[in-house]
Scaffold this active site. Structure first.
Site: not given
Length: 354
Positions: A116, A147, A66, A139
């Protein structure tokens, strides 16, 4: 802005989604995700479309994740905070759509595929790695948590390999990605380009799509470069990462004199204590959860992290100032209590609305 993602369709019925932000390693924005979601729905209903190709523009990677700089702005205003929430909502919807897609999706995991980018590819039916693949859920390096459904798919890796990858943010290559169930096939990057060209040239209207596609992948696939390092480390990984608390994992590593144990302990101690604890609980809780339940938890966690000072400090240290010297509020594992951790798994926005 409209060229950040390119859509095209071959005469033979192959549809192509190209992430087109090569200078930003094709990192995802809301402006990219919304049209991807819309186009997937449109193509699903179109009988002339037989399969989808997911690829990234440029030589450096499919997708680095992301757009972190945009998320970093979340605390600057209420509007920026809302935009960050919308980003996560859109991202997770697209990821889930790929898992449930009724037509074959070929994901090209060439060069950098992180965060992502893995979210976009994991649910695809045909995932191809190359000798250039660099795959990671990074992350933990920015005080966040893995996530995009990671708790669901990392639990599908052999033993506790997924836990190791999540908590250490280790970067792995083709053989290890295949071992961890993050991909299905290996091609050299040259062969991948030839394969994609062939897919675009073929008349899929006259084929039994899945049979013809599997044959084509077999034609262009080859053995990976070397054996999986993760496979050789699995017993050691299982020994340490099968614990139920981060403190126990650290203690287990500390009681072992191997090079792997020493390096892994140091790696864990360099991460945000709050991120480590939240991530381990997230993975343990997800063992019996459905894909949808995992994404629902991700959304709660992501929104709560947008109010978490250590997330912004992690991003500052890696992406903004790049000093690699985060000064976390929670400096030790003991500082971040179980009570602190439980708050992250509560949907505060739902409570506020009531």
């Amino acid at each position: 802005m409209e060229n950040e993602v390119i859509f095209s369709v071959s005469h033979g019925g192959a549809a192509i989604i190209t992430l087109n932000r090569p200078k930003a390693l094709n990192s995802l924005s809301t402006e990219m995700l919304k049209p991807i979601g819309e186009k997937l729905k449109e193509w699903e209903a179109n009988d002339q479309i037989h399969l989808i190709i997911l690829r990234g523009a440029g030589e450096k990677g499919f997708c680095a994740g992301g757009d972190i700089k945009t998320l970093y702005k979340a605390r600057s205003s209420q509007e920026a905070f809302k935009n960050a929430e919308v980003f996560f909502e859109e991202e997770y919807l697209v990821d889930m759509a790929i898992y449930h897609y009724p037509k074959p999706i070929i994901a090209c995991l060439d060069s950098i595929v992180m965060g992502g980018g893995i979210g976009l590819t994991y649910g695809a039916t045909h995932r191809i790695v190359t000798e250039r693949t660099k795959w990671a859920m990074p992350e933990m390096n920015i005080g966040f948590f893995p996530d995009v459904g990671a708790a669901y798919f990392l639990n599908k890796a052999p033993g506790f390999v997924g836990y190791y990858l999540a908590l250490t943010a280790s970067v792995i290559q083709a053989a290890d990605v295949l071992f961890a169930n993050g991909a299905d096939s290996y091609m050299t990057s040259d062969n991948l380009q030839k394969f994609l060209a062939r897919v675009e040239q073929m008349d899929w209207h006259a084929q039994e799509t899945n049979i013809a596609l599997n044959q084509l992948i077999e034609t262009y696939s080859s053995k990976t470069l070397g054996n999986s390092e993760l496979a050789s480390l699995q017993n050691e990984i299982n020994q340490h990462f099968s614990k139920y608390t981060v403190e126990e994992i650290i203690e287990s590593l500390d009681n072992n004199s191997s090079k792997f144990s020493h390096e892994t302990k140091q790696l864990l101690l360099s991460k945000s204590p709050s991120s480590l604890k939240i991530t381990l609980k997230q993975l343990l809780d997800a063992r019996d959860k459905t894909l949808e339940e995992c994404f629902a938890t991700d959304l709660i966690l992501a929104k709560n992290f947008l109010n978490h000072e250590d997330f912004f400090e992690g991003v500052r240290s890696v992406v903004i100032d790049k000093d690699r010297n985060p000064q976390y509020t929670f400096k030790t594992l003991a500082d971040f209590t179980d009570e602190d951790m439980e708050k992250f798994f509560q949907d505060i926005s739902a409570t506020v609305k009531k």
